[in-house]
Scaffold this active site. Structure first.
Site, mmCIF file in Angstrom:
data_model
loop_
_atom_site.group_PDB
_atom_site.id
_atom_site.type_symbol
_atom_site.label_atom_id
_atom_site.label_comp_id
_atom_site.label_asym_id
_atom_site.label_seq_id
_atom_site.Cartn_x
_atom_site.Cartn_y
_atom_site.Cartn_z
ATOM 1 C CB VAL A 1 -0.927 0.016 1.235
ATOM 2 C CG1 VAL A 1 -1.856 1.230 1.191
ATOM 3 C CG2 VAL A 1 -1.741 -1.279 1.298
ATOM 4 C CB SER A 2 1.685 3.683 -2.651
ATOM 5 O OG SER A 2 1.894 2.728 -3.665
ATOM 6 C CB ALA A 3 4.100 6.761 0.861
#
Length: 397
Positions: free
Chosen positions: A62-64
């Site tokens: 889950v990307s920043a």
């Protein structure tokens, strides 16, 4: 914690529009990363890894939040749009669903059934079950759901396959983390006269694409596994043994005379160097090699490096004030042609400083492979499997 993160992101300029801000305020990010601590989930800069390979490398995440916000702002999504997300996880698709509203359509795809099963479960549990989740290799897009007003790629791509262009609406936008000569930028690309033209771009980092679109960088070991050169597939390194010998030669050190402030971004300098240098790579090193003084600290994150057959030169910086509020670019060279290579590198730093620093940045155009492309002075054409990517630097006023 969600409210605090949103306020921090607004203050940092990550969130610029009401729609994207509202989406981040509504969607429960913790529901898509249930195994991670809340402090990590709602950290603006933190990536939540959801799957690793046998060597511990991230396969899915889950990307920043700041990167997700950056790309959604680039995409300029409006209510009623049809959006394809390539690289699933659930959370970003839910954000997109808030942006397109009940009249829009969201399709999210991934090659890994672990990822799509997880995304479908979390989306259903949080009330976003109208999002279509598909397990496919995105190299071919999703023709049965096309055309798309927006295609957002959330995995690092080396190329732009024809399907992504064909399935994009005439006035659509493709937002893709595209790797050019080892550097990845998130480009917002619009269709224009048979090609894609960049509207803007931002620094980013993503897990690499899998499947038919996979294209790994090469690692050339210079001192065991402690020091290496990372080069993209378009870079030919014909004499790795000569470069290994260069590392043990006397080092040339020279200041550029160009300073930057402590918080001034200079990632465009990296992209400019990658455009201007015929042979370019990233010098990477482990902490032990840096501590020994063989290479500088900039190699920890990948020092931008000019290459020759038997020599190389790379950039670092050193503080010019006790408060460490300003830094001068220093260039280090190794090998029999280090002097010339260091001088060339410094000349390019000064050119960037005079002509492009703080300017509008690079322009990128993506053409079908085999197109006869006119390359402007100072530009570079990067040949890939499906496309030819032109990058050049209009002179800033």
């Amino acid at each position: 914690m969600r409210t605090a993160m949103v306020e921090q992101m607004r203050g940092a300029g990550d969130l610029r529009t009401e729609g994207v801000t509202r989406a981040f305020s509504i969607v429960p990010r913790e529901r898509f990363a249930p195994d991670a601590p809340l402090e990590q989930v709602y950290n603006r800069d933190d990536v939540v890894i959801t799957k690793r390979d046998d060597n511990g490398l991230a396969l899915s995440s889950v990307s920043a939040p700041r990167i997700q916000a950056q790309m959604l702002e680039q995409a300029e999504i409006s209510p009623g749009m049809r959006v394809l997300e390539i690289g699933s996880g659930g959370y970003n698709a839910a954000l997109i669903a808030e942006l397109v509203g009940p009249e829009g359509e969201v399709t999210t795809v991934d090659i890994d059934p672990f990822v799509t099963d997880r995304a479908a479960q979390y989306l259903a549990e949080t009330g976003y079950d109208r999002i279509q989740v598909l397990q496919v290799d995105a190299e071919g897009g999703v023709p049965q759901r096309a055309p798309f007003d927006r295609i957002i790629v959330t995995a690092g791509a080396w190329d732009v396959p024809p399907a992504w262009i064909e399935q994009l609406a005439e006035d659509g936008l493709l937002v893709v983390p595209l790797r050019l000569r080892g550097l990845t930028r998130s480009f917002a690309l619009a269709r224009k006269d048979g090609r894609l033209v960049s509207q803007n771009y931002d620094l980013c980092g993503f897990v690499s694409m899998q499947g038919a679109g996979a294209n790994d960088e090469r690692l050339i070991l210079l001192q065991g596994e402690d020091i290496a050169l990372r080069v993209d597939s378009d870079q030919l390194v014909t004499s790795p043994d000569s470069l290994r010998s260069a590392l043990t030669s006397a080092r040339v050190t020279r200041g550029s005379g160009i300073e930057v402030g402590g918080y001034e971004p200079f990632d465009d300098l990296d992209l400019f160097m990658a455009t201007a240098l015929d042979d370019f790579g990233l010098l990477v090193a482990k902490d032990a090699a840096i501590a020994s003084g063989v290479v500088e600290r900039s190699a920890r994150m990948g020092a931008k490096t000019a290459l020759a057959d038997d020599s190389f030169a790379y950039r670092a910086s050193q503080p010019t004030s006790d408060e460490r509020t300003s830094f001068e670019f220093i260039v280090y060279g190794h090998g029999p042609h280090a002097d010339q290579l260091v001088d060339q590198y410094i000349g390019l730093i000064r050119e960037w400083d005079q002509s492009h620093r703080g300017g509008s940045g690079a322009r990128v155009e993506v053409y079908p492979a085999g197109t006869d492309v006119r390359v402007p002075a100072g530009g570079r054409l990067v040949e890939k499997k499906h496309t030819s990517v032109l990058i050049f630097w209009p002179t800033s006023p």
